[in-house]
Scaffold this active site. Sequence first.
Site, short mmCIF file in Angstrom:
data_model
loop_
_atom_site.label_atom_id
_atom_site.label_comp_id
_atom_site.label_asym_id
_atom_site.label_seq_id
_atom_site.Cartn_x
_atom_site.Cartn_y
_atom_site.Cartn_z
N GLY A 236 11.22 -29.76 -10.74
CA GLY A 236 10.61 -30.15 -9.47
C GLY A 236 11.01 -31.58 -9.11
CB THR A 237 11.42 -34.59 -11.27
OG1 THR A 237 10.09 -34.51 -11.77
CG2 THR A 237 11.85 -36.03 -11.12
CG ASN B 179 -0.04 -34.72 -8.91
OD1 ASN B 179 0.21 -35.08 -7.75
ND2 ASN B 179 0.12 -35.51 -9.94
CD GLN C 12 0.24 -29.62 -9.20
OE1 GLN C 12 -0.47 -28.63 -9.36
NE2 GLN C 12 0.76 -30.29 -10.21
CB SER D 54 8.09 -27.33 -10.23
OG SER D 54 8.30 -27.37 -11.63
N GLY D 55 8.99 -24.35 -11.33
CA GLY D 55 8.65 -23.10 -12.01
C GLY D 55 7.42 -23.17 -12.90
CG HIS D 56 6.41 -26.74 -15.42
ND1 HIS D 56 5.41 -27.51 -15.94
CD2 HIS D 56 7.11 -27.55 -14.59
CE1 HIS D 56 5.52 -28.74 -15.48
NE2 HIS D 56 6.54 -28.79 -14.66
CB CYS E 165 -1.28 -43.91 -22.04
SG CYS E 165 -1.26 -45.28 -23.19
C1 LIG Z 1 3.16 -32.84 -7.02
C2 LIG Z 1 4.23 -32.79 -8.05
N1 LIG Z 1 5.50 -33.02 -7.71
C3 LIG Z 1 6.50 -32.97 -8.59
C4 LIG Z 1 6.27 -32.69 -9.92
C5 LIG Z 1 7.41 -32.66 -10.87
O1 LIG Z 1 7.73 -31.35 -11.27
P1 LIG Z 1 8.54 -31.12 -12.63
O2 LIG Z 1 7.56 -31.29 -13.74
O3 LIG Z 1 9.07 -29.72 -12.54
O4 LIG Z 1 9.63 -32.14 -12.66
C6 LIG Z 1 4.94 -32.45 -10.33
C7 LIG Z 1 4.64 -32.19 -11.76
O5 LIG Z 1 3.60 -32.54 -12.27
C8 LIG Z 1 3.90 -32.50 -9.38
O6 LIG Z 1 2.63 -32.27 -9.73
#
Ligand SMILES: Cc1ncc(COP(=O)(O)O)c(C=O)c1O
Length: 414
Positions: free
Chosen positions: A72-73, A152, A180, A200-202, A326
């Site tokens: 997702g990043t 998130n 999310q 994002s998949g996970h 942290c």
């Molecule tokens: C709102 C949001 N954007 C992007 C990401 C990043 O996704 P990934 O973990 O697949 O890089 C997250 C993951 O926590 C998220 O909550």
Amino acid sequence: MRKVYFDHSATTPVDPAVAEEMLKYLTEHYGNPSSIHAFGREARKAVEKARQQVATAIGASSVGEISFAGTGTEADNMAIRGVAYANRQKGNHIITSAAEHSAVLNCCKQLEREGFTVTVLPLDKYGRVTAQQVADAITDKTILITIMHANNEIGTIMPIREISEVARARKIIFHTDAVQSVGKIPVNVDELGVDLLTLSGHKIYGPKGIGAMYIRKGTFWQPILFGGGQERRRRPGTENVAGIVGLGKAIELATQNMHVEAERLAKYRDRIFKEVMEKIPNTILTGHPEQRLPGHVSFCFRFIEGESMLLMLDMKGIAISSGSACTSGSLEPSHVLTAIGLTKEVAHGSLRLTMGRINTEEDVEYFLEALPPIIERLRAMSPLGEGCNPCACSTCTIHDEDHHDHGELSEDEY
Ligand SMILES: Cc1ncc(COP(=O)(O)O)c(C=O)c1O
């Protein structure tokens, strides 16, 4: 001991049906989708099927609008940097919000170092920005607006449709991070009116290490990675076929059962809110009370140190997170909690509970029994608790005299 997983916004278990689908593409159909032989063709077919599944789930009009990415990043970086660089001749201004995930915020910060100007819109007490704020921030140099769909940490859903109307009227490209929201609430690129959307998949019972970017046909964009011709040159590198297959299956399953599941989780969410606010004084509900993700509960408990609370819950078998992260040895309060106006002290007592498919009513009951004694114990030990003046009001959950608004924050907390 009972084990309760309440951290679905961090990650979700892979659905067994997803894992089963993926396994075939690890051990049996392991071809490279770029190869022209039968092994390659089998893998290519699977990648294109997954692309169709993603396109269908988010209402994209053609599969060509979907590209797979590493995470997702990475998809967020592809969307934001890709638009920024492609449109640099037109302007250098980007609008975002203080609610964004670090995948967006740090990407924007990096662009700032590279000569772009970024406006980070402040949040209201529920964690939202308004379309008017966006409209007011637009300049003749604005080339991109990037505002997340759902947060998130506090679960708040942003008014994406209203914001996209502003973006359209001013002909500015609009991206939303829907990591999310996909699979939890309706996500349709036309109804939302977005030009780019990332997921994002996970977070949806698919595997980790796979993401996707939607890009509306005709949007001015350029790749940020260079290499082979994969993903129509949008994201070079040999495709993570099993991951892509997993994402396709996961998004199909998540959207199929979405309404029933959302209703079930919203009931649990509302029960937890009600009972925790009734039973535990000095509790602040964070995020929007209604405009929020179905399985998402978040609080701040005053006079509590979040990490200790998480550890004690963990000892009871309950996996939960805090808004505090942290970083480099120092406990920094969440940027989202401080952006909604909470003091650092209050933000340190945050708790985020995110429910999903595997949770039951019994999990909720177990948590509701476990939490109050933990809070009581921590407060009894805490030097932070000394300043607490119980409120005379019999129903108020906030014990300071100036808090008679049952969970709403007073002005001085903003
Ligand atoms: C709102 C949001 N954007 C992007 C990401 C990043 O996704 P990934 O973990 O697949 O890089 C997250 C993951 O926590 C998220 O909550």
